[in-house]
Design a protein around this motif. Structure first.
Motif, mmCIF file in Angstrom:
data_model
loop_
_atom_site.group_PDB
_atom_site.id
_atom_site.type_symbol
_atom_site.label_atom_id
_atom_site.label_comp_id
_atom_site.label_asym_id
_atom_site.label_seq_id
_atom_site.Cartn_x
_atom_site.Cartn_y
_atom_site.Cartn_z
ATOM 1 N N PRO A 56 0.818 -1.228 0.000
ATOM 2 C CA PRO A 56 0.000 0.000 0.000
ATOM 3 C C PRO A 56 0.847 1.271 0.000
ATOM 4 N N ALA A 57 1.987 1.245 0.704
ATOM 5 C CA ALA A 57 2.841 2.432 0.737
ATOM 6 C C ALA A 57 3.406 2.741 -0.640
ATOM 7 N N LEU A 58 3.881 1.717 -1.336
ATOM 8 C CA LEU A 58 4.426 1.927 -2.679
ATOM 9 C C LEU A 58 3.349 2.378 -3.659
ATOM 10 N N LEU A 59 2.186 1.763 -3.588
ATOM 11 C CA LEU A 59 1.128 2.132 -4.523
ATOM 12 C C LEU A 59 0.615 3.539 -4.244
ATOM 13 N N GLY A 60 0.671 3.967 -3.001
ATOM 14 C CA GLY A 60 0.325 5.349 -2.694
ATOM 15 C C GLY A 60 1.270 6.329 -3.374
ATOM 16 N N ARG A 61 2.566 6.033 -3.341
ATOM 17 C CA ARG A 61 3.560 6.893 -4.013
ATOM 18 C C ARG A 61 3.370 6.865 -5.527
ATOM 19 N N LEU A 62 3.106 5.669 -6.071
ATOM 20 C CA LEU A 62 2.911 5.549 -7.515
ATOM 21 C C LEU A 62 1.646 6.283 -7.964
ATOM 22 N N ALA A 63 0.582 6.178 -7.189
ATOM 23 C CA ALA A 63 -0.665 6.863 -7.541
ATOM 24 C C ALA A 63 -0.480 8.372 -7.522
ATOM 25 N N GLU A 64 0.299 8.862 -6.574
ATOM 26 C CA GLU A 64 0.549 10.305 -6.487
ATOM 27 C C GLU A 64 1.356 10.796 -7.684
ATOM 28 N N ARG A 65 2.321 9.996 -8.133
ATOM 29 C CA ARG A 65 3.174 10.429 -9.251
ATOM 30 C C ARG A 65 2.464 10.308 -10.589
ATOM 31 N N TYR A 66 1.774 9.182 -10.838
ATOM 32 C CA TYR A 66 1.277 8.895 -12.184
ATOM 33 C C TYR A 66 -0.229 9.114 -12.360
ATOM 34 N N ARG A 67 -0.961 9.344 -11.273
ATOM 35 C CA ARG A 67 -2.403 9.620 -11.333
ATOM 36 C C ARG A 67 -3.167 8.618 -12.209
ATOM 37 N N PRO A 68 -3.050 7.327 -11.944
ATOM 38 C CA PRO A 68 -3.718 6.343 -12.791
ATOM 39 C C PRO A 68 -5.237 6.352 -12.616
ATOM 40 N N ARG A 69 -5.938 5.912 -13.634
ATOM 41 C CA ARG A 69 -7.386 5.770 -13.523
ATOM 42 C C ARG A 69 -7.757 4.448 -12.850
ATOM 43 N N GLU A 235 4.217 6.797 -25.133
ATOM 44 C CA GLU A 235 5.309 5.943 -24.699
ATOM 45 C C GLU A 235 4.998 5.351 -23.331
ATOM 46 N N GLY A 236 4.937 4.024 -23.250
ATOM 47 C CA GLY A 236 4.697 3.381 -21.973
ATOM 48 C C GLY A 236 5.899 3.530 -21.049
ATOM 49 N N ILE A 237 5.626 3.514 -19.747
ATOM 50 C CA ILE A 237 6.674 3.737 -18.749
ATOM 51 C C ILE A 237 6.829 2.494 -17.887
ATOM 52 N N ALA A 238 8.057 2.074 -17.674
ATOM 53 C CA ALA A 238 8.382 1.031 -16.700
ATOM 54 C C ALA A 238 9.147 1.697 -15.566
ATOM 55 N N VAL A 239 8.649 1.555 -14.346
ATOM 56 C CA VAL A 239 9.277 2.201 -13.199
ATOM 57 C C VAL A 239 9.705 1.135 -12.200
ATOM 58 N N PHE A 240 10.912 1.264 -11.686
ATOM 59 C CA PHE A 240 11.495 0.287 -10.774
ATOM 60 C C PHE A 240 11.897 0.971 -9.470
ATOM 61 N N THR A 241 11.750 0.245 -8.373
ATOM 62 C CA THR A 241 12.167 0.811 -7.089
ATOM 63 C C THR A 241 13.676 0.745 -6.903
ATOM 64 N N ARG A 242 14.359 -0.037 -7.743
ATOM 65 C CA ARG A 242 15.827 -0.042 -7.763
ATOM 66 C C ARG A 242 16.276 -0.297 -9.188
ATOM 67 N N LEU A 243 17.113 0.588 -9.691
ATOM 68 C CA LEU A 243 17.663 0.418 -11.035
ATOM 69 C C LEU A 243 19.065 -0.158 -10.937
ATOM 70 N N LEU A 259 6.701 -0.594 -23.406
ATOM 71 C CA LEU A 259 7.260 0.181 -22.298
ATOM 72 C C LEU A 259 8.663 0.645 -22.689
ATOM 73 N N ALA A 260 8.726 1.755 -23.377
ATOM 74 C CA ALA A 260 9.988 2.206 -23.950
ATOM 75 C C ALA A 260 10.800 3.073 -22.983
ATOM 76 N N ARG A 261 10.150 3.607 -21.960
ATOM 77 C CA ARG A 261 10.825 4.507 -21.024
ATOM 78 C C ARG A 261 10.990 3.817 -19.673
ATOM 79 N N ILE A 262 12.176 3.914 -19.074
ATOM 80 C CA ILE A 262 12.453 3.316 -17.772
ATOM 81 C C ILE A 262 12.768 4.422 -16.779
ATOM 82 N N GLU A 263 12.106 4.378 -15.623
ATOM 83 C CA GLU A 263 12.305 5.366 -14.580
ATOM 84 C C GLU A 263 12.545 4.691 -13.242
ATOM 85 N N ALA A 264 13.045 5.457 -12.286
ATOM 86 C CA ALA A 264 13.203 4.995 -10.910
ATOM 87 C C ALA A 264 12.154 5.657 -10.040
ATOM 88 N N LEU A 265 11.642 4.897 -9.064
ATOM 89 C CA LEU A 265 10.691 5.449 -8.104
ATOM 90 C C LEU A 265 11.473 6.002 -6.920
#
Length: 265
Positions: A56-69, A235-243, A259-265
């Protein structure tokens, strides 16, 4: 107006790509974010308390950053342990992943089903409930394998695989009392459909494999019916908690899933 809010898929690793793929077929205009908790991988060997707090903590951070539906917890382990906690914490639709025991029971002729998952998933009372509700007349044999999760990740990194490793994993099912009668295996970890061909080749006799990916895709389509989508998903995004280097080696497989773009959380 077009609505650019993405669908967000979450897993400890890249197993959730087996759920993202059928959803992408049904909803080709949907913007996609795929999140992998690589710093917490693998979930199958972690304690239930840790998963119930971490997800839940991680998904809270992800929801805040990416605003998913909508968020898809594309992980059986996380869903069976943390789904209720996530739904209580976030005010957006959450779709979980459960072992496909119901369709397996409908397919089985021998009335003997194998459930192949992580150690954390196969021991959950929720699996008992599904078996009692949908497969009461079947013998349900379970086996938990962390090794198979690692093999699926290795395949997507382009590493060579030893067929004997898949034989060893399946022996955990077929060597149990009554296991020789298994005719349907539930891939109760989203990683496992990624190596279904290798599993089928290693099985001692022909078996059918089922997983929840297609059903989850239909559920996503139902929950988003009538919503606006952009003309192009972008462009789809792949986000990882550790790169790290292992993530860079996943880049071709991620790109193949849009998923052409890779980001770090």
């Amino acid at each position: 107006m077009a609505d650019a809010r993405p669908l967000l898929f979450f897993d400890s690793g890249v197993g959730g790509l087996s759920v993202l793929a059928p959803a992408r077929v049904l909803l080709p205009q949907a913007p996609l974010v795929y999140a992998a908790d690589s710093a917490g991988f693998p979930y199958g060997t972690r304690s239930e308390d840790e998963i119930a707090a971490r997800v839940p903590a991680l998904l809270g951070r992800l929801a805040e950053r990416y605003r998913p539906r909508l968020i898809v917890i594309a992980c059986n382990t996380a869903s069976t342990i943390a789904l209720a906690h996530v739904r209580a914490a976030l005010d957006i639709p959450i779709v979980g992943t459960v072992p496909a025991i119901k369709p397996a029971a409908l397919l089985s002729k021998t009335r003997t089903i194998g459930v192949l998952g992580t150690q954390a998933t196969v021991r959950q009372p929720y699996v008992d409930k599904l078996a009692a509700e949908f497969a009461a007349d079947c013998k349900v044999i379970r086996h938990g394998s962390a090794e198979l999760v690692a093999l699926a990740e290795a395949k997507l990194r382009g590493e060579p695989l030893d067929p004997a490793d898949f034989t060893t994993v399946l022996d955990g099912l077929f060597s149990q009392p009554g296991g020789e009668s298994i005719d349907v295996i539930v891939n109760a970890c989203t990683h496992f459909p990624l190596v279904e061909a290798e599993l089928a080749a290693a099985a001692p006799h022909p078996v059918k494999f089922v997983d929840g990916g297609p059903g989850i895709a239909r559920r996503i389509a139902h929950l988003t019916a009538g919503q606006a989508w952009p003309d192009s998903p972008g462009e789809g995004i792949a986000v990882f908690t550790r790169l790290d280097d292992s993530v860079s080696r996943l880049a071709p497989a991620l790109a193949a899933h849009g998923l052409a773009r890779i980001e770090a959380l």
